[in-house]
Design a protein around this motif. Structure first.
Motif, short mmCIF file in Angstrom:
data_model
loop_
_atom_site.label_atom_id
_atom_site.label_comp_id
_atom_site.label_asym_id
_atom_site.label_seq_id
_atom_site.Cartn_x
_atom_site.Cartn_y
_atom_site.Cartn_z
N GLU A 1 5.08 28.97 62.95
CA GLU A 1 3.83 28.50 63.54
C GLU A 1 3.38 29.45 64.65
O GLU A 1 2.20 29.79 64.74
CB GLU A 1 4.04 27.09 64.09
N LYS A 2 4.32 29.91 65.47
CA LYS A 2 3.99 30.88 66.52
C LYS A 2 3.53 32.20 65.91
O LYS A 2 2.59 32.84 66.40
CB LYS A 2 5.20 31.12 67.42
N VAL B 1 0.39 23.86 56.10
CA VAL B 1 1.64 23.67 55.36
C VAL B 1 2.81 23.50 56.32
O VAL B 1 3.67 22.63 56.12
CB VAL B 1 1.89 24.83 54.37
N VAL B 2 2.83 24.30 57.38
CA VAL B 2 3.89 24.16 58.39
C VAL B 2 3.87 22.74 58.95
O VAL B 2 4.92 22.09 59.06
CB VAL B 2 3.73 25.20 59.52
N ASN B 3 2.69 22.25 59.29
CA ASN B 3 2.59 20.89 59.85
C ASN B 3 3.05 19.84 58.84
O ASN B 3 3.75 18.89 59.21
CB ASN B 3 1.16 20.60 60.31
N LEU C 1 -4.29 31.89 56.69
CA LEU C 1 -3.53 31.51 57.89
C LEU C 1 -3.80 30.05 58.28
O LEU C 1 -2.87 29.36 58.71
CB LEU C 1 -3.84 32.46 59.04
N ILE C 2 -5.02 29.60 58.09
CA ILE C 2 -5.32 28.19 58.33
C ILE C 2 -4.48 27.33 57.40
O ILE C 2 -3.86 26.35 57.82
CB ILE C 2 -6.82 27.90 58.15
N ARG D 1 -3.22 35.22 63.67
CA ARG D 1 -4.62 34.81 63.82
C ARG D 1 -5.27 35.53 64.99
O ARG D 1 -6.42 35.97 64.90
CB ARG D 1 -4.73 33.30 63.98
N ASP D 2 -4.55 35.66 66.11
CA ASP D 2 -5.07 36.39 67.26
C ASP D 2 -5.33 37.85 66.91
O ASP D 2 -6.36 38.43 67.28
CB ASP D 2 -4.11 36.31 68.45
N GLU D 3 -4.41 38.44 66.20
CA GLU D 3 -4.56 39.82 65.77
C GLU D 3 -5.75 39.96 64.82
O GLU D 3 -6.52 40.92 64.91
CB GLU D 3 -3.28 40.27 65.07
#
Length: 123
Positions: free
Chosen positions: A24-25, A63-65, A57-58, A31-33
């Protein structure tokens, strides 16, 4: 297969949670990049790729959540002794498959993103 000792499953769930939180991090970092890259001027193909990565990425974050919620559900089943061993075993096996699939797809996405960044630098 009776699961009279949940320690091994609990340990596996803790490892999955740790890995998912790290992913997640990393998704946030990517996403920032991507936001930084999106500020540049691109041709139509590169702009489409930026949008592709934004969407991917969204979805990876979603999926992670979802996986974290399933792991928590499994932990709750173990701690409250809800359900039977067969139900917990089925959930654990499904989670294992889902986590492995997520990891494989996320690795592929990272590699694709890395390749895209390299192409941008070379152009």
């Amino acid at each position: 297969m009776p699961l009279t000792n949940f320690d091994k499953l609990h340990h596996q769930h803790q490892e999955w949670k740790k890995d998912l939180l790290l992913n997640e991090k990393e998704i946030k970092s990517l996403r920032d990049e991507l936001v930084e890259l999106a500020n540049g001027r691109f041709d139509h193909d590169a702009a489409a790729k930026v949008e592709h990565f934004q969407n991917a990425l969204i979805r990876q974050k979603e999926v992670v959540n979802e996986l974290l919620q399933q792991v928590i559900r499994g932990d709750k089943m173990m701690s409250e002794a809800q359900g039977d061993d067969a139900q917990l075993h089925m959930l654990h096996n499904k989670l294992q498959d889902d986590v492995e699939t997520f990891n494989r797809l996320f690795i592929e996405l990272r590699e694709e993103f890395k390749h895209f960044k390299q192409q941008l630098r070379e152009s």
